[in-house]
Design a protein around this motif. Structure first.
Motif, PDB file in Angstrom:
ATOM      1  N   THR A  61     115.987 170.431 -80.092  1.00 56.17           N
ATOM      2  CA  THR A  61     114.779 169.628 -80.306  1.00 56.17           C
ATOM      3  C   THR A  61     114.891 168.371 -79.450  1.00 56.17           C
ATOM      4  O   THR A  61     115.991 167.948 -79.082  1.00 56.17           O
ATOM      5  N   ASP A  63     112.874 164.348 -78.720  1.00 57.96           N
ATOM      6  CA  ASP A  63     111.918 163.314 -79.150  1.00 57.96           C
ATOM      7  C   ASP A  63     111.818 162.285 -78.025  1.00 57.96           C
ATOM      8  O   ASP A  63     112.824 161.677 -77.648  1.00 57.96           O
ATOM      9  N   THR A 122     100.073 161.219 -80.033  1.00 62.15           N
ATOM     10  CA  THR A 122     101.258 161.861 -80.590  1.00 62.15           C
ATOM     11  C   THR A 122     101.122 163.364 -80.359  1.00 62.15           C
ATOM     12  O   THR A 122     100.187 163.978 -80.862  1.00 62.15           O
ATOM     13  N   GLN A 124     103.006 167.277 -80.199  1.00 57.84           N
ATOM     14  CA  GLN A 124     104.135 168.149 -80.536  1.00 57.84           C
ATOM     15  C   GLN A 124     103.965 169.452 -79.762  1.00 57.84           C
ATOM     16  O   GLN A 124     102.915 170.087 -79.825  1.00 57.84           O
ATOM     17  N   ARG A 126     105.845 173.222 -78.403  1.00 55.80           N
ATOM     18  CA  ARG A 126     106.910 174.227 -78.514  1.00 55.80           C
ATOM     19  C   ARG A 126     107.120 174.843 -77.132  1.00 55.80           C
ATOM     20  O   ARG A 126     106.197 175.397 -76.535  1.00 55.80           O
ATOM     21  N   THR A 215     111.351 172.494 -80.096  1.00 53.07           N
ATOM     22  CA  THR A 215     110.279 171.585 -80.495  1.00 53.07           C
ATOM     23  C   THR A 215     110.472 170.235 -79.818  1.00 53.07           C
ATOM     24  O   THR A 215     111.541 169.641 -79.906  1.00 53.07           O
ATOM     25  N   ASP A 217     108.730 166.464 -79.627  1.00 53.41           N
ATOM     26  CA  ASP A 217     107.780 165.471 -80.136  1.00 53.41           C
ATOM     27  C   ASP A 217     107.653 164.348 -79.106  1.00 53.41           C
ATOM     28  O   ASP A 217     108.665 163.754 -78.707  1.00 53.41           O
TER      29      ASP A 217
END
Length: 303
Positions: A61, A63, A122, A124, A126, A215, A217
């Motif tokens: 993941t 961010d 914002t 998100q 995949r 993922t 973000d």
């Protein structure tokens, strides 16, 4: 003379050999330099994004928090890049926060609405795990300033093994239940075991999906306020134009007064019993006062 010629020939051959060796060495060095430059680019993203270890499985993941020149354009570019890499967007919440707005009249009919705002989004996404490093590299090209970036690679090898063992246990339990004599308890046991098996399958599918897709973000914003100039109508002049019309208002006043008189008359008709009783009461009271005031006058005259 012949000896000198031979010596010169040997010297020329020797020089050509040395030059060829240096050229080969220089040629062999160039791929190494290219490899180093590629390594530097890869290291700038983080080895966690492309890390692969034998007999290990990682759920990755990321961010990212950064500032961009134009939030809308950066959003379009990021979403398109995700689609081109075989990924998909699961959330995109773009909004403009207005901190100040006012309207300035530019003529009797026109005005300009000024808004000062700051956009943010914002997102998100995949992304196929093998494309995570490439995607993060693309995001990096859109930044003005990187506030923060974190990349996590969670080792789930043991979890996968445990999931496989649980699936085998569930299958074994199902076989043992089949050997039990049919009764109410068997139905309950079979139902509970099936529910546990379905939950285990769901966890396995979720883990497989997280292994296949990483993922990411992303939070992007603009570093400074932006200004929007919007042409609008001068509402003040329109209000003044239609705010007061004497002839129209006078006509409406006469009509309203006529209807008001009608309403008063109708109201009096509705309360005629009360008006009649009040009139009777007033009549008798006044008549009684007249009688009382007349008696003393008679006595004074007799005296």
């Amino acid at each position: 003379m012949k000896t000198n010629y031979i010596t010169l020939s040997l010297s020329a051959v020797l020089l050509l050999g040395i030059y060829s060796c240096k050229k080969v060495e220089a040629t062999s060095v160039e791929p190494e330099a290219s490899a180093d430059s590629k390594a530097i680019v890869s290291d700038s993203i983080s080895s966690a994004a492309s890390m692969e270890v034998k007999d290990k499985q990682f759920i990755k993941t990321a961010d990212v928090n950064m500032e961009v020149k134009d939030v809308y354009n950066a959003t379009i570019a990021i979403e398109k890049s995700a689609q081109d890499l075989g990924g998909f967007v699961t959330k995109s919440n773009l909004q403009s926060n207005v901190v100040y707005e006012d309207t300035y009249n530019t003529s009797d009919t026109d005005a300009m609405l000024i808004k000062k705002y700051k956009s943010e989004n914002t997102i998100q996404v995949r992304i196929p795990t093998e494309k995570l490093g490439e995607f993060l590299t693309f995001i990096n090209t859109n930044k003005l300033f990187l506030n923060s970036r974190s990349i996590n690679a969670e080792d789930v090898t043991a979890n996968i093994r445990y999931s496989e063992l649980e699936a085998k246990r569930n299958q074994k339990t199902s076989e043992n239940i089949d050997h039990i004599k049919n009764n109410k308890d068997k139905v309950t046991l079979d139902d509970n075991n099936m529910a546990e098996g379905n939950l285990q399958k769901l966890n396995t599918m979720s883990m497989a999906d997280n292994l296949k897709y990483s993922t990411v973000d992303i939070y992007i914003k603009e570093p400074r306020l932006r200004i929007a100039e919007i042409a609008v109508t001068n509402t003040d002049s329109i209000d003044n134009k239609y705010k007061y019309n004497f002839i129209h208002d006078a006509k409406n006043g006469l009509v309203y007064g006529f209807y008001l008189i009608q309403r008063i008359i109708v109201g009096l008709i509705n309360i005629w019993p009360i008006v009649l009783i009040a009139a009777g009461v007033i009549y008798f009271v006044r008549k009684r006062k007249i009688k009382k005031s007349g008696i003393p006058k008679t006595s004074e005259q007799n005296s």
